[in-house]
Enzyme design. Sequence first.
Site, PDB file in Angstrom:
ATOM      1  CG  HIS A 189      -2.171  -1.003   0.595  1.00  0.00           C
ATOM      2  ND1 HIS A 189      -2.150  -2.352   0.872  1.00  0.00           N
ATOM      3  CD2 HIS A 189      -3.211  -0.810  -0.243  1.00  0.00           C
ATOM      4  CE1 HIS A 189      -3.168  -2.926   0.258  1.00  0.00           C
ATOM      5  NE2 HIS A 189      -3.835  -2.014  -0.415  1.00  0.00           N
ATOM      6  CD  GLU A 431      -9.439  -8.624  -4.704  1.00  0.00           C
ATOM      7  OE1 GLU A 431      -8.431  -7.921  -4.833  1.00  0.00           O
ATOM      8  OE2 GLU A 431     -10.376  -8.307  -3.944  1.00  0.00           O
ATOM      9  CG  ASP A 455      -5.255  -8.908  -3.271  1.00  0.00           C
ATOM     10  OD1 ASP A 455      -4.277  -9.157  -2.535  1.00  0.00           O
ATOM     11  OD2 ASP A 455      -6.079  -8.020  -3.017  1.00  0.00           O
ATOM     12  CB  CYS A 502      -9.558  -1.578 -10.289  1.00  0.00           C
ATOM     13  SG  CYS A 502     -10.044  -2.908  -9.180  1.00  0.00           S
TER      14      CYS A 502
HETATM   15  C1  PEP Z   1      -6.165  -5.574  -6.331  1.00  0.00           C
HETATM   16  O1  PEP Z   1      -6.015  -6.499  -5.542  1.00  0.00           O
HETATM   17  O2  PEP Z   1      -5.733  -5.593  -7.502  1.00  0.00           O
HETATM   18  C2  PEP Z   1      -6.880  -4.351  -5.910  1.00  0.00           C
HETATM   19  C3  PEP Z   1      -7.165  -3.406  -6.766  1.00  0.00           C
HETATM   20  O3  PEP Z   1      -7.201  -4.231  -4.589  1.00  0.00           O
HETATM   21  P1  PEP Z   1      -6.201  -3.804  -3.402  1.00  0.00           P
HETATM   22  O4  PEP Z   1      -4.904  -3.399  -4.045  1.00  0.00           O
HETATM   23  O5  PEP Z   1      -6.862  -2.688  -2.673  1.00  0.00           O
HETATM   24  O6  PEP Z   1      -6.099  -5.058  -2.623  1.00  0.00           O
HETATM   25 MG    MG Z   2      -7.211  -6.541  -3.761  1.00  0.00          MG
END
Ligand code: PEP
Ligand code: MG
Length: 580
Positions: A189, A431, A455, A502
């Site tokens: 993150h 995911e 993920d 995404c």
């Molecule tokens: C992902 O896992 O690609 C996603 C967009 O969600 P996050 O990165 O918030 O887990």
């Molecule tokens: Mg994710």
Amino acid sequence: MKTLRGIAASRGIAIGPAFHFRRADLSFERYTTKDPAAEWARFQAALQTACEQLAEVYAQAEAESGAEQAAIFQAHALILEDPELLEAVQTAIEEQGLNAEAALSDAVEMYVQMLESLDDEYFSARAADVRDVAARLLRILLGVAESPAEGLTAPSIILARDLTPSDTVLLDKSLVLGFCTAEGGATSHTAILARGLGLPAVVGVGAEVLEIPDGALLVLDGDEGVLLVEPDEKTVEIHRRRQEKASALLAQAQKRAGEPAVTHDGHRVEVVANIGSVAEAEVALESGAEGVGLLRTEFLYMGRSSLPDEEEQYRVYRAITDQFGERPVILRTLDIGGDKELACLDLPREMNPFLGLRAIRLCLARPELFKPQLRAALRAGAGRNLKVMFPMVSTVDEVRAARAILEECRADLLAEGHAVAEEMEIGIMVEVPAAALLADRLASEVDFFSIGTNDLSQYTLAADRTNALVAPLADAFHPAVLRLVRDIITAAHAQGKWVGLCGELAGEPLAIPILLGLGLDEFSMNAPVIPLAKEIIRTLTLDQAREVAAATLELDSPEAVRALVRERLPAVGELADPNF
Ligand code: PEP
Ligand code: MG
């Protein structure tokens, strides 16, 4: 000059001084004092300072985020006046002769245990508040800086072991030039946050980064994944020129940011933004976002000690949908767990949090957490283009259960006389490999898919996205991941459902032709890359993209995939890295 190598996590170059984000060490010695009266006076002086600090923090929070968000600091000030707590400290100091730090810590431990034994969410949240206030008092008693970011007064490159989403709340972003962390992977993150802010980041550099003195001149190269410590003038100059070239390219793309993304042969795709706050919604609109493909709602829950209620959530979601008008906004329900923790939720520690009670699993297990969010979303969607999606789905039953709760909320709201979204599209994030492999079954349960490659890569390659030792393995360019993406899109299209993506892959210049060729309908990315992504799409034809995509699926490594795109589409390679 010293060169440290890590993982390129967010593009761009930063040049500036080092600033360490250090978490405070609050360890102390336990001893008995000869002068308990003086010790009690020392404690009372600390109380006074804490009161003054809280009044200041309250005023700052109120100015920045409003009275509601700031109220927590008033609650903290009340804890400082709690007679039971103060009496326990006084007794320990005056009767047992304990030092103030030990007396405070014993009293707080007792108090917190009592609150936690009540096994009630409200009291657990109060326990977290008491701990927070106790940490403030301890910092004062020990003379430790109030915030790990204290002293950040000039634009700097932030160095840290790792940064959690709630740590970054403490940083004044206008003073951050870039991030470099010892730990973490490309989709941790810290990396996502940096991309959202359009700032360069290099992660997983190793512990050496923690040895760099504060203020040392650094060049952070987020394209190459390199940190240069005390570089010579010539090196600084080379990087400064690269910085200028990249910003010229971006400025050029920015001019056409508001136009749609249409290939040479007239195929249009949607380019939307990933956002995690109201402020990011504005940046997204300026960058030419045609909507929001991923609203990470976790931001509302972070860095605070009580949960946001339905009303607060409603107001925030409504404010965001208002900003986007007719354009779609996809709200992702709470995705907590994995590396995202919440101070306001006392969740059990897990051995493998990424494989644990995360996201939709947690929400289904805790309807009291899930329902206020769904109710707020249904209300915010009335007369707006709001869609909802559930994260980390791995079974058909989860989708049915989540939809059933949503329908229950809808019926309740209608009975209470609220206006609700009448036809709200419901989707899921794909995911987890199980969901990808079962996409044909899942497609009939929903209106759309959004592929979460961050993920999906870590679960497919069995490599923790936040663990620097294995994170490079969790590469979304891996043909194994790309084949899953192809299968997900094919399964959804066969049933007339649309597919977005995404994960960070959607905004990777070299991945854009592949995803276009695989038939992706919607690309959702961090706002700062939208103008460039649109430019890349404009250089392509659909046939070209299809050929490249088909070829990459036959390769055997992520490196080979990148090399093939660069070789077949030099114009994209040039835009991906103007210095390549
Ligand atoms: C992902 O896992 O690609 C996603 C967009 O969600 P996050 O990165 O918030 O887990
Ligand atoms: Mg994710």
